[in-house]
Every structure is written in C-alpha cells, then in structure tokens.
Write a protein that holds these residues in place. Structure first.
Motif, mmCIF file in Angstrom:
data_model
loop_
_atom_site.group_PDB
_atom_site.id
_atom_site.type_symbol
_atom_site.label_atom_id
_atom_site.label_comp_id
_atom_site.label_asym_id
_atom_site.label_seq_id
_atom_site.Cartn_x
_atom_site.Cartn_y
_atom_site.Cartn_z
ATOM 1 N N PHE A 68 0.830 -1.537 -0.192
ATOM 2 C CA PHE A 68 0.176 -0.393 -0.030
ATOM 3 C C PHE A 68 1.117 1.116 -0.202
ATOM 4 O O PHE A 68 1.762 1.473 0.768
ATOM 5 C CB PHE A 68 -0.801 0.307 1.241
ATOM 6 N N ASP A 69 0.276 2.402 -0.391
ATOM 7 C CA ASP A 69 1.015 3.792 -0.549
ATOM 8 C C ASP A 69 0.283 4.459 0.377
ATOM 9 O O ASP A 69 -0.658 4.876 -0.115
ATOM 10 C CB ASP A 69 1.244 3.978 -2.121
ATOM 11 N N PHE A 70 1.219 5.110 1.492
ATOM 12 C CA PHE A 70 0.017 5.742 2.766
ATOM 13 C C PHE A 70 0.794 7.298 1.935
ATOM 14 O O PHE A 70 0.431 7.995 3.042
ATOM 15 C CB PHE A 70 1.227 5.468 3.507
ATOM 16 N N THR A 71 0.889 7.558 1.563
ATOM 17 C CA THR A 71 1.605 8.994 0.691
ATOM 18 C C THR A 71 0.343 9.637 0.508
ATOM 19 O O THR A 71 -0.475 8.993 -0.568
ATOM 20 C CB THR A 71 2.553 9.032 -0.199
ATOM 21 N N LEU A 72 0.285 10.444 1.545
ATOM 22 C CA LEU A 72 -1.151 11.494 0.743
ATOM 23 C C LEU A 72 -0.666 12.425 0.014
ATOM 24 O O LEU A 72 0.346 13.523 0.863
ATOM 25 C CB LEU A 72 -1.915 11.110 2.529
ATOM 26 N N ALA A 73 -1.476 12.842 -1.493
ATOM 27 C CA ALA A 73 -1.406 14.091 -1.502
ATOM 28 C C ALA A 73 -1.486 15.065 -0.694
ATOM 29 O O ALA A 73 -2.704 14.789 0.404
ATOM 30 C CB ALA A 73 -1.958 14.502 -2.515
ATOM 31 N N ALA A 74 -1.522 16.794 -0.744
ATOM 32 C CA ALA A 74 -1.596 17.615 -0.027
ATOM 33 C C ALA A 74 -3.346 17.782 0.368
ATOM 34 O O ALA A 74 -3.860 18.213 0.783
ATOM 35 C CB ALA A 74 -0.862 18.492 -0.864
ATOM 36 N N GLY A 75 -3.523 18.065 -0.632
ATOM 37 C CA GLY A 75 -4.868 17.970 -0.536
ATOM 38 C C GLY A 75 -5.998 16.613 0.934
ATOM 39 O O GLY A 75 -6.993 16.501 0.636
ATOM 40 N N GLY A 76 -5.284 15.696 0.759
ATOM 41 C CA GLY A 76 -5.648 14.320 0.879
ATOM 42 C C GLY A 76 -5.449 14.499 3.019
ATOM 43 O O GLY A 76 -5.850 13.717 4.051
ATOM 44 N N ARG A 77 -4.511 15.596 3.738
ATOM 45 C CA ARG A 77 -4.057 15.398 4.792
ATOM 46 C C ARG A 77 -4.808 16.406 5.819
ATOM 47 O O ARG A 77 -5.468 17.013 4.954
ATOM 48 C CB ARG A 77 -2.300 16.166 3.869
ATOM 49 N N PRO A 78 -5.057 16.340 6.420
ATOM 50 C CA PRO A 78 -6.231 16.698 7.707
ATOM 51 C C PRO A 78 -5.558 17.791 7.640
ATOM 52 O O PRO A 78 -4.597 18.855 7.851
ATOM 53 C CB PRO A 78 -6.116 15.399 9.022
ATOM 54 N N THR A 79 -6.892 18.843 8.178
ATOM 55 C CA THR A 79 -6.706 20.081 8.085
ATOM 56 C C THR A 79 -7.106 20.087 9.220
ATOM 57 O O THR A 79 -6.967 21.822 10.010
ATOM 58 C CB THR A 79 -8.030 20.714 7.324
ATOM 59 N N GLU A 80 -7.515 19.593 10.029
ATOM 60 C CA GLU A 80 -8.014 20.052 11.539
ATOM 61 C C GLU A 80 -7.716 17.919 11.719
ATOM 62 O O GLU A 80 -8.439 16.712 11.600
ATOM 63 C CB GLU A 80 -9.465 20.395 12.207
ATOM 64 N N ILE A 81 -7.032 18.194 14.021
ATOM 65 C CA ILE A 81 -6.921 16.914 14.486
ATOM 66 C C ILE A 81 -7.906 16.896 15.136
ATOM 67 O O ILE A 81 -8.278 18.009 15.992
ATOM 68 C CB ILE A 81 -5.893 16.562 15.281
ATOM 69 N N LEU A 82 -9.215 15.766 15.534
ATOM 70 C CA LEU A 82 -9.755 15.079 16.480
ATOM 71 C C LEU A 82 -9.536 14.868 17.633
ATOM 72 O O LEU A 82 -9.099 14.389 17.775
ATOM 73 C CB LEU A 82 -11.840 14.894 15.967
ATOM 74 N N THR A 83 -9.853 15.782 18.820
ATOM 75 C CA THR A 83 -9.367 15.284 20.486
ATOM 76 C C THR A 83 -11.530 15.304 20.275
ATOM 77 O O THR A 83 -10.768 14.657 22.082
ATOM 78 C CB THR A 83 -8.649 16.043 21.139
ATOM 79 N N LYS A 84 -12.016 15.933 20.592
ATOM 80 C CA LYS A 84 -12.765 15.592 20.554
ATOM 81 C C LYS A 84 -14.728 15.839 20.121
ATOM 82 O O LYS A 84 -14.031 16.351 18.633
ATOM 83 C CB LYS A 84 -13.148 17.051 22.073
ATOM 84 N N GLU A 85 -15.557 15.883 19.988
ATOM 85 C CA GLU A 85 -16.947 16.479 19.397
ATOM 86 C C GLU A 85 -16.258 17.800 18.608
ATOM 87 O O GLU A 85 -16.253 18.554 20.104
ATOM 88 C CB GLU A 85 -18.217 16.143 20.399
ATOM 89 N N ARG A 86 -17.089 17.721 17.597
ATOM 90 C CA ARG A 86 -17.310 18.806 17.255
ATOM 91 C C ARG A 86 -18.588 18.954 16.307
ATOM 92 O O ARG A 86 -18.997 18.077 15.838
ATOM 93 C CB ARG A 86 -16.203 19.278 15.609
ATOM 94 N N THR A 87 -18.584 20.500 15.349
ATOM 95 C CA THR A 87 -19.896 20.542 15.036
ATOM 96 C C THR A 87 -19.046 21.512 14.119
ATOM 97 O O THR A 87 -18.857 23.287 13.775
ATOM 98 C CB THR A 87 -21.188 21.646 15.840
ATOM 99 N N TYR A 88 -19.519 21.452 12.698
ATOM 100 C CA TYR A 88 -19.119 22.318 11.949
ATOM 101 C C TYR A 88 -20.714 22.911 11.009
ATOM 102 O O TYR A 88 -21.649 22.638 10.757
ATOM 103 C CB TYR A 88 -18.595 21.772 10.237
ATOM 104 N N HIS A 89 -20.766 23.510 10.210
ATOM 105 C CA HIS A 89 -21.389 24.740 9.771
ATOM 106 C C HIS A 89 -20.836 24.625 7.973
ATOM 107 O O HIS A 89 -20.499 26.053 8.018
ATOM 108 C CB HIS A 89 -22.665 25.961 10.269
ATOM 109 N N ILE A 90 -21.212 24.262 7.388
ATOM 110 C CA ILE A 90 -21.100 24.206 5.798
ATOM 111 C C ILE A 90 -21.907 24.531 4.762
ATOM 112 O O ILE A 90 -23.222 23.398 4.381
ATOM 113 C CB ILE A 90 -20.097 22.864 5.387
ATOM 114 N N ASP A 91 -22.047 25.426 4.234
ATOM 115 C CA ASP A 91 -22.703 25.366 2.912
ATOM 116 C C ASP A 91 -24.467 24.976 3.312
ATOM 117 O O ASP A 91 -25.374 24.278 2.890
ATOM 118 C CB ASP A 91 -22.376 24.187 1.983
ATOM 119 N N GLY A 92 -24.986 25.841 4.522
ATOM 120 C CA GLY A 92 -26.012 25.252 4.991
ATOM 121 C C GLY A 92 -26.315 23.813 5.788
ATOM 122 O O GLY A 92 -27.550 23.892 5.882
#
Length: 207
Positions: A33-57
């Motif tokens: 397996f290739d475990f390398t992630l392209a830039a667009g596939g890398r996480p923008t946020e690391i979750l340590t607890k519950e989160r709520t997001y509001h995106i496009d309604g």
C-alpha cells in the motif's frame, strides 16, 4: 462531491488515526500500500473531542468514539439531511472486520453500534462503511448480530475452549447465512471475536 464546494472542503481526522498514519504501517503493509497522502488528502484538523461544523447550510456533527473497528473511529451526523455516516463501525448485512491489532474489539464494536443507535431515529439514513445504505432497523440488526455472536463465543471461551475448538463449534452458525457471505467469512469473524474478547477500553480518550 456534488453539493460541497472544494474550496471550503474540511478534512478532519481522529487524533489516533493521524498518529497511525505516520507510525503503524508494517513493512509488509508498506510493500502493498502507498501511505503517502497528496496535499489535498491531508487532515486540516485533528479531532480530540466532538465538533460541530456549519458548511453550505448544513450542520455537521463529528464525534470521535471509543475504540471499535480500530482506535481511530468517528461518527458523522448531517443534521439537516438526517444522515448518519459510520465508516467501518457499521457493515450492513455482512460480518465486519474488527482490527484487534489496531485497538478494535468486539465489545468496542457493540458499544459503537449502541452509541450510533442513540443518535438516529426511524427516519435517519444510515451510511455504512460496507454494504448498502440502511436505516435504524439495519443498524439494530447489526448490533444484535454482534451481541449474539459475542455471547456464543464468550460462553465457549469461558469453558476453556481453545480457538480451534471454538471455530469447530461454529458459534456464529445461526447468523452465517445472512452475514457470512462477503469477504469476512464466518471462521474469520469468529476468530476476530474470540481474539478481541476482553480488549475493549471503555470510555472516550481524554487526550
């Protein structure tokens, strides 16, 4: 993906899975397996607890859960659409893979199913990691199967039966015609349940 703008895309990842991305691939896994992630596939946020997001309604509830399929599972709920996304904590109509080596366990899988059931109604669309899109009834059947197979395997293990003896007893036989028809066959699932008994760590990580 239709309905979402790529310029506002958010990639959140459980804090344990982010760590595993860089550490847990074995040499054999790296060969296949290739475990390398392209830039667009890398996480923008690391979750340590519950989160709520509001995106496009849409209001999106993201919840890291205690180890189940692995030790990096999350459940995502789209409130307005009433859609609950499980990933590999729910395999609809088929036996699941439980990654005991990565922190998963049968007890964790059951706990995750119960937690998800508390987040949905009879109208909720339930999206599994594998199998067709389902609903609360499908998720309930999955949970009941996990509980039933665990009960049978645990009873045999308590009697001092070895793994081979448990497999020979076919503890999942009543469920096999329905659930054992995919990549995780009955013998493998029974083995995963047996090996995972007693491994569940209850509660959410405090990290």
């Amino acid at each position: 993906m239709k309905g979402f703008r790529t310029d506002t895309a958010l990639h959140s990842r459980h804090h344990r899975s982010a760590w595993h991305k860089h550490s847990y691939a074995s040499p054999n896994e790296r060969d296949f397996f290739d475990f390398t992630l392209a830039a667009g596939g890398r996480p923008t946020e690391i979750l340590t607890k519950e989160r709520t997001y509001h995106i496009d309604g849409e209001t999106i509830f993201v919840k890291p859960i205690a180890p189940a399929h692995t030790d990096g599972d999350i459940i995502v709920y789209f409130k307005n659409a009433d859609v609950l996304v499980h990933g590999d904590t729910f395999w609809n109509g088929i036996y699941p893979f439980i990654d005991n080596a990565r922190g998963g366990s049968i007890d964790g899988a059951i706990a995750a199913a119960n937690e998800a059931l508390g987040m949905c109604t009879d109208r909720t669309v339930v999206v599994p990691g594998h199998g067709p899109t389902g609903d609360r009834a499908h998720l309930t059947a999955f949970r009941d199967m996990l509980v039933g197979v665990r009960k049978n395997v645990a009873a045999l293990k308590k009697q001092g039966k070895s793994l081979d003896e448990v497999l020979a007893a076919k503890p999942s036989a009543e469920y096999d015609p329905t659930w054992g028809q995919f990549v995780i066959d009955p013998a493998l699932f029974d083995r995963l349940v047996y090996q995972g008994l007693g491994r569940h760590s209850s509660g959410q990580s405090s990290h």
